[in-house]
Enzyme design. Sequence first.
Site, PDB file in Angstrom:
ATOM      1  N   TRP A  21     -15.841  46.547  58.297  1.00 64.40           N
ATOM      2  CA  TRP A  21     -17.217  46.853  57.930  1.00 64.40           C
ATOM      3  C   TRP A  21     -18.162  45.873  58.622  1.00 64.40           C
ATOM      4  O   TRP A  21     -17.887  44.684  58.696  1.00 64.40           O
ATOM      5  CB  TRP A  21     -17.366  46.739  56.410  1.00 64.40           C
ATOM      6  CG  TRP A  21     -18.762  46.915  55.896  1.00 64.40           C
ATOM      7  CD1 TRP A  21     -19.612  47.939  56.161  1.00 64.40           C
ATOM      8  CD2 TRP A  21     -19.467  46.028  55.020  1.00 64.40           C
ATOM      9  NE1 TRP A  21     -20.807  47.754  55.490  1.00 64.40           N
ATOM     10  CE2 TRP A  21     -20.740  46.594  54.780  1.00 64.40           C
ATOM     11  CE3 TRP A  21     -19.147  44.822  54.397  1.00 64.40           C
ATOM     12  CZ2 TRP A  21     -21.704  45.984  53.956  1.00 64.40           C
ATOM     13  CZ3 TRP A  21     -20.093  44.220  53.569  1.00 64.40           C
ATOM     14  CH2 TRP A  21     -21.340  44.798  53.362  1.00 64.40           C
ATOM     15  N   TYR A  54     -18.518  53.572  58.489  1.00 64.21           N
ATOM     16  CA  TYR A  54     -18.768  52.326  59.204  1.00 64.21           C
ATOM     17  C   TYR A  54     -19.160  52.630  60.647  1.00 64.21           C
ATOM     18  O   TYR A  54     -18.392  53.261  61.395  1.00 64.21           O
ATOM     19  CB  TYR A  54     -17.535  51.422  59.187  1.00 64.21           C
ATOM     20  CG  TYR A  54     -17.121  50.921  57.817  1.00 64.21           C
ATOM     21  CD1 TYR A  54     -17.956  51.044  56.708  1.00 64.21           C
ATOM     22  CD2 TYR A  54     -15.885  50.311  57.626  1.00 64.21           C
ATOM     23  CE1 TYR A  54     -17.571  50.575  55.455  1.00 64.21           C
ATOM     24  CE2 TYR A  54     -15.494  49.838  56.376  1.00 64.21           C
ATOM     25  CZ  TYR A  54     -16.335  49.983  55.303  1.00 64.21           C
ATOM     26  OH  TYR A  54     -15.941  49.521  54.065  1.00 64.21           O
ATOM     27  N   GLN A 177     -11.553  49.337  45.004  1.00 66.04           N
ATOM     28  CA  GLN A 177     -12.013  48.358  45.988  1.00 66.04           C
ATOM     29  C   GLN A 177     -13.421  47.900  45.615  1.00 66.04           C
ATOM     30  O   GLN A 177     -14.407  48.495  45.998  1.00 66.04           O
ATOM     31  CB  GLN A 177     -12.006  48.953  47.401  1.00 66.04           C
ATOM     32  CG  GLN A 177     -12.294  47.919  48.468  1.00 66.04           C
ATOM     33  CD  GLN A 177     -12.199  48.472  49.873  1.00 66.04           C
ATOM     34  OE1 GLN A 177     -13.142  48.337  50.652  1.00 66.04           O
ATOM     35  NE2 GLN A 177     -11.087  49.093  50.212  1.00 66.04           N
ATOM     36  N   ARG A 228     -24.783  36.476  59.824  1.00 62.03           N
ATOM     37  CA  ARG A 228     -24.981  37.799  59.229  1.00 62.03           C
ATOM     38  C   ARG A 228     -26.349  37.904  58.557  1.00 62.03           C
ATOM     39  O   ARG A 228     -26.984  38.947  58.575  1.00 62.03           O
ATOM     40  CB  ARG A 228     -23.870  38.080  58.213  1.00 62.03           C
ATOM     41  CG  ARG A 228     -23.965  39.436  57.547  1.00 62.03           C
ATOM     42  CD  ARG A 228     -22.704  39.782  56.796  1.00 62.03           C
ATOM     43  NE  ARG A 228     -21.588  39.972  57.710  1.00 62.03           N
ATOM     44  CZ  ARG A 228     -20.339  40.219  57.324  1.00 62.03           C
ATOM     45  NH1 ARG A 228     -20.053  40.283  56.038  1.00 62.03           N
ATOM     46  NH2 ARG A 228     -19.377  40.380  58.211  1.00 62.03           N
TER      47      ARG A 228
END
Length: 334
Positions: A21, A54, A177, A228
């Site tokens: 991802w 993704y 998840q 990020r």
Amino acid sequence: MDYRYLGNSGLKISEITYGNWLTHGSQVENDTARQCVAAALESGITTFDTADAYANTAAETVLGEALASERRESLEIFTKVYWPTGPKGANDSGLSRKHILESINGSLSRLGTDYVDLYQAHRYDHETPLEETMQAFADVVRQGKALYIGVSEWDAEQLRRGSALAKDLGISLISNQPQYSMLWRVIEDEVVPASRELGISQIVWSPVAQGILTGKYLPGQPLPEGSRASDEKGGADAVKRFLRDDVLTAVQDLKPIADEQGLTLAQLAIAWVLANDDVASAIIGASRPEQVRDNVKAAGVKLDADTLARIDETLGSIPETDPRKTESPETRPS
């Protein structure tokens, strides 16, 4: 590398999963992505997680190409369905029968495989009857296109309903998840107890809280270039909830604990989630192969009760624990 059973199934997965991802097909070049996958394989990782959404399907293609020369039976490949893909038309998202059956075919083609080991509902679809969704998943399993079924970010009641329907249909819902880290613990009060009762394991994403638990973000300091948090392709949105001085200061206070264990802050964070017996695997991502090699060193680390208690004491009330934070969009995204 250690391996753990996934839910109440006989499937074993590596306790570190490599996920792509926000990286493959978007943040990093394909050559670097392949180097990261190679580093994961060299480190003993056999479990790989992706999703059709993704990079709007590109991540699956990159992962498939990176794994093409590997023995398929030696890998566990996971993907997901729910978020919009393709031209994002009216039926290009959600968990309708149409979208699931069309999406699995696309995912298998991009991944270059006849089946995935785990096919996951990427969120709960409030617009589709759960019976329709689970019947479609059952058909995917019976067609041999997926071996097991899992979900992502479902709350406790959704897990109970989905598990009951799966059992009636003769298939296994074996995993959830969720996001889980020292800083984000919303699954602990409701999702984990329900999952334990149902025989469902957690495959957790963002164990280092989108990089916050690496310690690279400092209170009162500018964001590191290339991080990020400064990425405009989506990474910044994922990180911003943690970019508070109280959070960043608490993370720095964890460093002496990591040092005593001979670990980096990131390794300590991954080892912390793996200390939870309800977690089957922690998903790590990487933009450089050396990140994979560093983070995989958390595998097999055992944190004693005193260390875990000190971590809790250091973080105090900082971690988010509200179970209502586990939620899916009320309407299908487009």
